[in-house]
Structures are given as structure tokens and as C-alpha cells.
Motif scaffolding. Structure first.
Motif, PDB file in Angstrom:
ATOM      1  N   SER A 195      33.927 -49.240  21.928  1.00  0.00           N
ATOM      2  CA  SER A 195      32.426 -49.763  22.085  1.00  0.00           C
ATOM      3  C   SER A 195      32.281 -50.880  23.192  1.00  0.00           C
ATOM      4  O   SER A 195      33.401 -51.449  23.447  1.00  0.00           O
ATOM      5  N   PRO A 196      31.410 -50.918  23.789  1.00  0.00           N
ATOM      6  CA  PRO A 196      31.036 -51.957  24.895  1.00  0.00           C
ATOM      7  C   PRO A 196      31.032 -53.458  24.314  1.00  0.00           C
ATOM      8  O   PRO A 196      31.241 -54.171  25.180  1.00  0.00           O
ATOM      9  N   SER A 197      31.037 -53.634  23.112  1.00  0.00           N
ATOM     10  CA  SER A 197      31.097 -54.947  22.462  1.00  0.00           C
ATOM     11  C   SER A 197      31.421 -55.094  21.048  1.00  0.00           C
ATOM     12  O   SER A 197      31.487 -54.001  20.257  1.00  0.00           O
ATOM     13  N   ASP A 198      31.917 -56.104  20.410  1.00  0.00           N
ATOM     14  CA  ASP A 198      32.034 -56.201  19.159  1.00  0.00           C
ATOM     15  C   ASP A 198      31.767 -57.375  18.631  1.00  0.00           C
ATOM     16  O   ASP A 198      31.270 -58.462  19.382  1.00  0.00           O
ATOM     17  N   LYS A 199      32.130 -57.783  17.424  1.00  0.00           N
ATOM     18  CA  LYS A 199      31.410 -59.256  16.836  1.00  0.00           C
ATOM     19  C   LYS A 199      32.163 -60.533  17.724  1.00  0.00           C
ATOM     20  O   LYS A 199      31.393 -61.404  17.551  1.00  0.00           O
ATOM     21  N   ASP A 200      33.183 -60.370  18.333  1.00  0.00           N
ATOM     22  CA  ASP A 200      33.765 -61.407  19.140  1.00  0.00           C
ATOM     23  C   ASP A 200      33.317 -61.312  20.572  1.00  0.00           C
ATOM     24  O   ASP A 200      34.043 -62.075  21.258  1.00  0.00           O
ATOM     25  N   GLU A 201      32.502 -60.591  20.880  1.00  0.00           N
ATOM     26  CA  GLU A 201      31.996 -60.549  22.078  1.00  0.00           C
ATOM     27  C   GLU A 201      32.177 -61.598  22.924  1.00  0.00           C
ATOM     28  O   GLU A 201      32.452 -61.847  24.178  1.00  0.00           O
ATOM     29  N   LYS A 202      31.325 -62.653  22.415  1.00  0.00           N
ATOM     30  CA  LYS A 202      31.054 -63.987  23.274  1.00  0.00           C
ATOM     31  C   LYS A 202      32.337 -64.572  23.553  1.00  0.00           C
ATOM     32  O   LYS A 202      32.685 -65.196  24.681  1.00  0.00           O
ATOM     33  N   ASN A 203      32.932 -64.753  22.573  1.00  0.00           N
ATOM     34  CA  ASN A 203      34.478 -65.397  22.777  1.00  0.00           C
ATOM     35  C   ASN A 203      35.333 -64.702  23.948  1.00  0.00           C
ATOM     36  O   ASN A 203      35.864 -65.141  24.652  1.00  0.00           O
ATOM     37  N   TYR A 204      35.379 -63.358  23.818  1.00  0.00           N
ATOM     38  CA  TYR A 204      35.919 -62.640  24.571  1.00  0.00           C
ATOM     39  C   TYR A 204      35.664 -62.403  26.061  1.00  0.00           C
ATOM     40  O   TYR A 204      36.109 -62.451  27.005  1.00  0.00           O
ATOM     41  N   ARG A 205      34.140 -62.698  26.163  1.00  0.00           N
ATOM     42  CA  ARG A 205      33.429 -62.701  27.465  1.00  0.00           C
ATOM     43  C   ARG A 205      33.898 -63.929  28.206  1.00  0.00           C
ATOM     44  O   ARG A 205      34.141 -63.928  29.383  1.00  0.00           O
ATOM     45  N   SER A 206      34.071 -65.122  27.347  1.00  0.00           N
ATOM     46  CA  SER A 206      34.294 -66.264  27.930  1.00  0.00           C
ATOM     47  C   SER A 206      35.910 -66.308  28.606  1.00  0.00           C
ATOM     48  O   SER A 206      36.118 -66.964  29.673  1.00  0.00           O
TER      49      SER A 206
END
Length: 414
Positions: free
Chosen positions: A268-279
Motif C-alpha cells: 500500500s502507498p501508506s499506512d498508519k505511521d505514514e507521517k513518521n516514515y515520511r519525515s
């Protein structure tokens, strides 16, 4: 065509003549820039410096350099060969060049002032069409360029420095009969290319698939690093605007079946921790992402320092390419910005110095081990650790690999 010793202003003096276009097959000359020796750590800064000097000399000689790099495996035959090589790397625990080398060498050429093009279709045909339609010359060691019907471009296999410039040499001539293969038609128009390696943008946004190989020689024992960094890639997918899953496929070692298997997953292109991983994709957090997903601090049992450091460098480069795609920069820039990657590189180069002092380098004279047999392989004299010449008493000197007889390489057990 340009003859050996001529060039378009080959000595750098004739500046009124338009620059001669040179289409170089970039990956064909990896060993001219990156010293490949299984006993030494990869010296990336030296490679970048050698590329810079080459491009500078080419410009001084009034050449317009375009570096072509293979960015596609668009045929079933090419894809089959690519898969077989990656499987062999995993099974034999080997890695000839650092991870992402085709991107790194492109970054080095671009930083030096050369134009870089990645092929979307067959790389040889892309080069041949460009040289034919733009009145260029081809620099490649691949004799298959003789197969193109009615080609008018010259083909050179090497170059040498001369008075601050370069001269292309070892021209090859002939037809498809010379190489014993069928004739190929030249395209009537230029084939599409991209400025950057299409492993991310082109693949993700068109086919929604990601097929990558073995980033490290330790995939068999440590797992595939691409899978370790999957959370960061999910955040990258979301950043690129993808909404549907991406099919990822990587080689892994199956300990039960004792063979290489290709792991396929819908990601999937994102998950629940997307913001943390994107940083973690941001340049400022690159070292944190390497520490979190790279497992660099794990114990490496029964493993040489060289193998460990090579693995750690490749892991760092996996993170660098993801961060580069997010930040809009090159992998070489991210590698240079990562303190962790630079620390690993310094440790590897220090290891090289230690190896040379102990006679395991492959320089000339001092630092050479006593089992070296020279370019003619079977001559009766050899150089010792301090480069002194002595009699061999009619004996053959056998390499660590146990091979004897005639040889051309720097080391018989290479």
C-alpha cells in the motif's frame, strides 16, 4: 569519423571547430573509474574524481560528452539474464559493484558537467540511433555496434590522456559478419530516454510494479535490504501521489529449499505511521532512517571487516536512493550528506590502506604479495613485499585460488 589521434580539436587547440559529439557507453567503462577488487573496499570518492578528470579532459579536447546508461530490461531475454545474475549474486553471496552504481556513475558524470541519458528501450540501439542521427562517435567495448546496418559512426574501445586532453583509440571496424551475428536496423528517429534512472518514477507511475535485485552480498544471511526499508518506500509512494498498491518483487534466500526465491507483495502507498516514515525521508533524518531500518549494529559472525563494511555501505545507499527521490536530489548528493555513509566509507578506505601495508593491495612494487605472478603469468621472477626482484628457481608461483599457468591479470587468484 574521427580517427585515432585526430578528434575535433583533439589536442585542445582548435576551438573554432564545433565540438564533436561523443556517445559513451557508461557502464562499459566501470573499471576505468571504480577499482573492482574483491580484496578492497569500493573507493567512491576516487571514482568521482576520475570521472571529473575524464570529463574535464574531454571538454578540453573539444568533445561534447553524452553518457548513456542502461535503465531498462524491456525484452524477455534481457529480463531473464538480469534475474539469473541477481539469483547468482544471492546464492554466491557476491556483489561486484556498490548498490545503485548505475545511478551513482550517472550522478558523477552529471556533476562533472556531462549530459547523462538513461535508456528506456535497448541501450545499444539508443546509443547507435543518437550517434547516427547526430553525427557522433561511439565509445564502447561492445562489438555489437558493428551489427547496425549502414552505420556511419566510428566506434572506439578506449582512450588515453594527452597534453591535458584525451585521444580516443582502438577503433573497431567491420560489419555484422565480423561479430558473427545477425544484422540490425538503425531506428529512423531518436529513442526515448530519461535524465535520471527510471527505477522509481518511471516504474511506479506507469506499471505500478517495482522489481529490484540484491542490494548487498549478504542478502542470503541478512535478508534483502529493500524489504527492510519497505515502510519508507510506502511513505514515498504516498508522496508521489500513488493511491493503488505497488507490486514489489525482490530475490530472497529460502533456507528450507536452499535456493533463491522471488518474494512478491502488494504494498500500500501508506499506512498508519505514514507521517513518521515520511519525515525519515527528509535529508536531515537520513542517518536516523539508516539506523532504524538498516540493522547496522547487528553482530556479524564469521565475517571479515571488508564484507561487513561493504554490506553496510550498500544498506546506506538503499536509504540514500529513497531519500534522494523524496528530496529531488541525486543519490551521490545524499551519500555525501549522510554522516553514517561517510563514516562507513572512511572505515573501508582505512581498511584498504591497512591491506596495502600488509601486501594485499594490487598496486605496483611495495605492497604486493609474494604470490603475484605478473602480466605474463609464468615468468621465473617475482616481486616480493618490498618490490625487489628475485629468482624463482624454476618453480611456478601459485595463487591463493590454486590456479596456475599463463595469466594476464594483476593477481593469479583474482
Amino acid at each position: 569519423g574521427v580517427q585515432e589521434g585526430e578528434g575535433a580539436g583533439g589536442d585542445g587547440k582548435n576551438r573554432e571547430v564545433p565540438a564533436q559529439l561523443v556517445c559513451i557507453d557508461g557502464l562499459n567503462f566501470t573499471e576505468r573509474f571504480l577499482r573492482i577488487n574483491p580484496r578492497l573496499f569500493w573507493n567512491l570518492p576516487r571514482a568521482a574524481n576520475e570521472v571529473r578528470k575524464f570529463v574535464k579532459r574531454a571538454i578540453s579536447s573539444n568533445y561534447r560528452l553524452v553518457c548513456f546508461l542502461d535503465g531498462s530490461t524491456n525484452t524477455d531475454e534481457a529480463l531473464g539474464k538480469w534475474r539469473s545474475r541477481r539469483e547468482r549474486e544471492v546464492a554466491r553471496e557476491m556483489k561486484r559493484v556498490p548498490h545503485g552504481w548505475s545511478s551513482l556513475i550517472g550522478d558523477m558524470y552529471r556533476a562533472a558537467g556531462a549530459k547523462v541519458m538513461y535508456s528506456v528501450q535497448d541501450c545499444d540501439t539508443t546509443i547507435a540511433a543518437f550517434a547516427q542521427l547526430r553525427n557522433g562517435i561511439v565509445v564502447s567495448r561492445d562489438r555489437d555496434f558493428l551489427r547496425y546496418k549502414g552505420h556511419s559512426f566510428s566506434i572506439f574501445q578506449d582512450w588515453k590522456a594527452r597534453r591535458g586532453g584525451i585521444i580516443f583509440q582502438n577503433e573497431i571496424k567491420g560489419t555484422h559478419e565480423t561479430v558473427g551475428r545477425s544484422e540490425l536496423e538503425l531506428p529512423k528517429e531518436l529513442l526515448p530516454t530519461t535524465d535520471y534512472h527510471p527505477f522509481l518514477m518511471h516504474t511506479f507511475k506507469t506499471t505500478k510494479t517495482l522489481l529490484r535485485g540484491s542490494p548487498s552480498a549478504l542478502t542470503r544471511s541478512q535478508g534483502n535490504a529493500h524489504i527492510h526499508f519497505r515502510p519508507m518506500r510506502q511513505a514515498l509512494y504516498a508522496h508521489l501521489g500513488l493511491t493503488s498498491p505497488v507490486i514489489e518483487e525482490f530475490p530472497e534466500w529460502d533456507e528450507t529449499r536452499l535456493c533463491v526465491v522471488w518474494s512478491v507483495a502488494q504494498v500500500s502507498p501508506s499506512d498508519k505511521d505514514e507521517k513518521n516514515y515520511r519525515s525519515l525521508l527528509e535529508e536531515a533524518n537520513l542517518d536516523s532512517s539508516i539506523q532504524r531500518f538498516g540493522n547496522l549494529d547487528q553482530k556479524y559472525e564469521n565475517m571479515s571487516d571488508l564484507t561487513k563494511l561493504r554490506h553496510q555501505l550498500c544498506v546506506c545507499l538503499v536509504a540514500c536512493e529513497l531519500s534522494a527521490a523524496y528530496c529531488g536530489k541525486t543519490i551521490w548528493e545524499m551519500f555525501s550528506a549522510s554522516q553514517t555513509a561517510q563514516s562507513v566509507a572512511r572505515a573501508g578506505l582505512q581498511l584498504n590502506q591497512h591491506s596495502k601495508r600488509n601486501g594485499r593491495g594490487h598496486g605496483r612494487g611495495r605492497g604486493r604479495s609474494r604470490d603475484w605472478r605478473g602480466r605474463r603469468g609464468n615468468r621465473r621472477t617475482f616481486r616480493g613485499r618490498r618490490g625487489r626482484r628475485g629468482r624463482g628457481n624454476h618453480r611456478q608461483v601459485v595463487s591463493r585460488g590454486g590456479r596456475t599457468g599463463r595469466g594476464r591479470g594483476r593477481s593469479a587468484g583474482r
